[in-house]
Design a protein around this motif. Sequence first.
Motif, short mmCIF file in Angstrom:
data_model
loop_
_atom_site.label_atom_id
_atom_site.label_comp_id
_atom_site.label_asym_id
_atom_site.label_seq_id
_atom_site.Cartn_x
_atom_site.Cartn_y
_atom_site.Cartn_z
N PRO A 105 -7.03 15.77 14.08
CA PRO A 105 -8.33 16.36 13.75
C PRO A 105 -8.70 17.58 14.59
O PRO A 105 -9.47 18.41 14.15
CB PRO A 105 -9.32 15.22 13.97
N ILE A 106 -8.10 17.70 15.76
CA ILE A 106 -8.41 18.87 16.58
C ILE A 106 -7.85 20.14 15.95
O ILE A 106 -8.29 21.25 16.25
CB ILE A 106 -7.93 18.68 18.04
N GLY A 107 -6.93 19.98 15.00
CA GLY A 107 -6.41 21.12 14.26
C GLY A 107 -7.52 21.90 13.57
O GLY A 107 -7.46 23.13 13.48
N ALA A 108 -8.56 21.21 13.11
CA ALA A 108 -9.70 21.89 12.48
C ALA A 108 -10.40 22.80 13.48
O ALA A 108 -10.87 23.89 13.13
CB ALA A 108 -10.68 20.88 11.91
N LEU A 109 -10.47 22.38 14.74
CA LEU A 109 -11.08 23.23 15.77
C LEU A 109 -10.23 24.45 16.03
O LEU A 109 -10.74 25.57 16.17
CB LEU A 109 -11.30 22.44 17.06
N TYR A 110 -8.91 24.25 16.09
CA TYR A 110 -8.01 25.37 16.33
C TYR A 110 -8.08 26.39 15.19
O TYR A 110 -7.86 27.57 15.40
CB TYR A 110 -6.57 24.90 16.50
N LEU A 111 -8.37 25.90 13.99
CA LEU A 111 -8.42 26.77 12.81
C LEU A 111 -9.85 27.14 12.41
O LEU A 111 -10.07 27.72 11.35
CB LEU A 111 -7.72 26.08 11.64
N SER A 113 -10.44 30.71 11.50
CA SER A 113 -9.56 31.30 10.49
C SER A 113 -9.62 30.48 9.21
O SER A 113 -10.58 30.57 8.46
CB SER A 113 -8.13 31.43 11.03
N TYR A 114 -8.67 29.62 8.99
CA TYR A 114 -8.54 28.87 7.74
C TYR A 114 -9.79 28.07 7.39
O TYR A 114 -10.23 28.06 6.25
CB TYR A 114 -7.32 27.95 7.81
#
Length: 137
Positions: free
Chosen positions: A120-126, A129-130
């Motif tokens: 879920p931290i991927g959403a923070l990284y993106l 952008s995405y």
Amino acid sequence: MLKKCNFKKLGVAFCVGFSNEAKILSKILQHNGFEVNSVVCKNGSIPKEFLKIKDNEKVRPGNYEPICNPIGQATLLNDAKTELNILLGLCVGHDSLFIKYSNAPVTVFAVKDRVLAHNPIGALYLSESYYKDKLYK
């Protein structure tokens, strides 16, 4: 770290969807000298009808479906007298109930997030952008 804390008896509370991962994690922990007690989310096999969930509201109408039981997971690991409990893929909310009822300290090994491959931290990284248009409406 677990050995430095002198933990010997670990609990693994996992989602049925993470059964293979729980088996691997338990095997690794046991190989490293820990006693492992694990418990699946559907423990107790309580039918959804117990909570007045109608057949047409089920994921698979016409089939038996047990509810998740995070309080039961905590209770079973409390009865086993685990010294540290590890959460593996419990649903949001279910994790909170487990933590509330667990006598032992709790750590999270992985969260359930099917959209981001359990990251879920991927959403923070993106988020810039995405996911920018999706998160900042």
